[in-house]
Design a protein around this motif. Sequence first.
Motif, short mmCIF file in Angstrom:
data_model
loop_
_atom_site.label_atom_id
_atom_site.label_comp_id
_atom_site.label_asym_id
_atom_site.label_seq_id
_atom_site.Cartn_x
_atom_site.Cartn_y
_atom_site.Cartn_z
N LEU A 80 81.21 -35.71 95.39
CA LEU A 80 82.52 -35.06 95.33
C LEU A 80 82.52 -33.93 94.31
O LEU A 80 82.96 -32.80 94.61
N MET A 81 82.01 -34.20 93.11
CA MET A 81 82.04 -33.18 92.06
C MET A 81 81.01 -32.08 92.31
O MET A 81 81.24 -30.92 91.95
N SER A 110 88.50 -27.86 83.71
CA SER A 110 87.26 -27.65 82.97
C SER A 110 87.55 -27.26 81.53
O SER A 110 88.56 -26.63 81.22
N VAL A 111 86.64 -27.63 80.64
CA VAL A 111 86.80 -27.39 79.20
C VAL A 111 85.99 -26.16 78.79
O VAL A 111 84.87 -25.94 79.28
N GLY A 160 89.80 -25.84 92.94
CA GLY A 160 90.64 -25.15 91.97
C GLY A 160 91.15 -26.09 90.90
O GLY A 160 91.22 -25.73 89.71
N GLN A 161 91.52 -27.31 91.30
CA GLN A 161 91.98 -28.30 90.33
C GLN A 161 90.86 -28.65 89.35
O GLN A 161 91.10 -28.79 88.14
N VAL A 162 89.66 -28.80 89.86
CA VAL A 162 88.51 -29.12 89.00
C VAL A 162 88.27 -28.00 88.00
O VAL A 162 88.03 -28.24 86.81
N LEU A 197 91.02 -24.82 80.92
CA LEU A 197 91.42 -23.55 81.54
C LEU A 197 92.90 -23.54 81.88
O LEU A 197 93.57 -22.51 81.74
N LYS A 198 93.44 -24.67 82.32
CA LYS A 198 94.84 -24.71 82.72
C LYS A 198 95.78 -24.43 81.56
O LYS A 198 96.92 -24.00 81.78
#
Length: 449
Positions: A201-202, A34-35, A28-30, A3-4
Amino acid sequence: MKLKTILDLPCGMRFIFSEMEFASSFSGQVLLDSVMNTTPAAIEGSYNELREFLSLYQTIGGSATLDKCRAALLDLRDIRNTLTALESGKVPDDVELFEIKNLAFISEKVRGILAPVNLKSVNFPDLADIVSLLDPEGHGIPSFYIYDSFDSKLSELRKKIRNSGDESGAILAECLIIEARVREMLGNRLKGSVFGLREALMSLAKADILISKSILTKKLNLTIPEIATGINKYSSVFNPEISAILSRENKTFQKVNIELDLNKPTILTGANMGGKSVVLKTLALSQFLFQFGFGVPAASAEITPVEEIHYSPGDLQDMTRGLSSFAAEMKMADRLIKNSAHGHKILALLDEPARTTNPQEGTALVTSLLNILNGRPVFVLVATHYNVKAKGCARIRVKGLEEGKMNYELIEAGESAPPREAVNIALSLGIDREWLDEAIRVMDEQNKE
């Protein structure tokens, strides 16, 4: 594709991301890492998760439950490096032990909040033992301290230090040795729980993302589309960013309907200011949103998953590689031809391709590209001013000016020359009439030839 990597494409994804209300910046970083999903099964799985959270969010009690989760998630931090160090055998320091304790506290709290609603899309491991290990005296606060109860000698030694006021002698040294031994013991015991800590965490980040997507869906009036095969069909599609801008000006975005067929290119024509670029921008955004598991901006939609999205926004000048707009367009078209020849399923949205070359060559390049792509597993929408006569293409156009007002509705177009909408728009803008009359005379002469 992550996404980034598409965040700054001029299709509006950065606006979407900025509208998301994450409790934790880590979430937001996760999401940015993401793919993109490319299979129907993966996309359906993402939407099943979103439906579950959205259904909960849209009830009064469920909304209150998710608000409690968001409050707990405010303290969520990225401790992946801490967990990697713990896994490698490094003895954790007090800061790292605090991070682990804080994660366990948050996970247990959120797990308890969500337990009554029995969500299937997120699973939280039981970290109660870790909470008990790091909070042996049951204070219930996430801050970490080597409590006296970790070692029977600590209480006595600390009492001696307080009574003597000696904070630099042998007693303190003995105390520090015991504290180091406690940290080592805790590290050894926690090492076997790294998998569960990572899972927690995830899962917490995933819950935060799904709550944020649910809020966004309602806020921007998005819809969950149907997963289709061989068709992309939108009813009342709109661009959220442009719609928000117009709303601030007390104006309304005109929603449109559009349908694209696999294996059959579509040509979109219309004058400048006719909304062609907005259509392409919106379709690019919608495909990305679909394949990253977001709602899409439409009343309803049927969308086919693709492996690649080729979006040419009109000015592809690549300064980093010294490519002009024309060269960058040619490189993209070349990739499109080669990849589609290998059977890659692609969505190609091309805004005025070859517009920077002369009209004769530009028309030939666009026509030949469409001839080649016709019949391949590609959704193609080309916005162009050229009078392209490619074989087997669907043709649509912007309806245009009606009583001095632009109608952005997309309608079928024949193969005849498009209406003189550029002149009509110029007239509506109050452009010099002598100039426009002369332009009309020149066009009439050209049509006689």
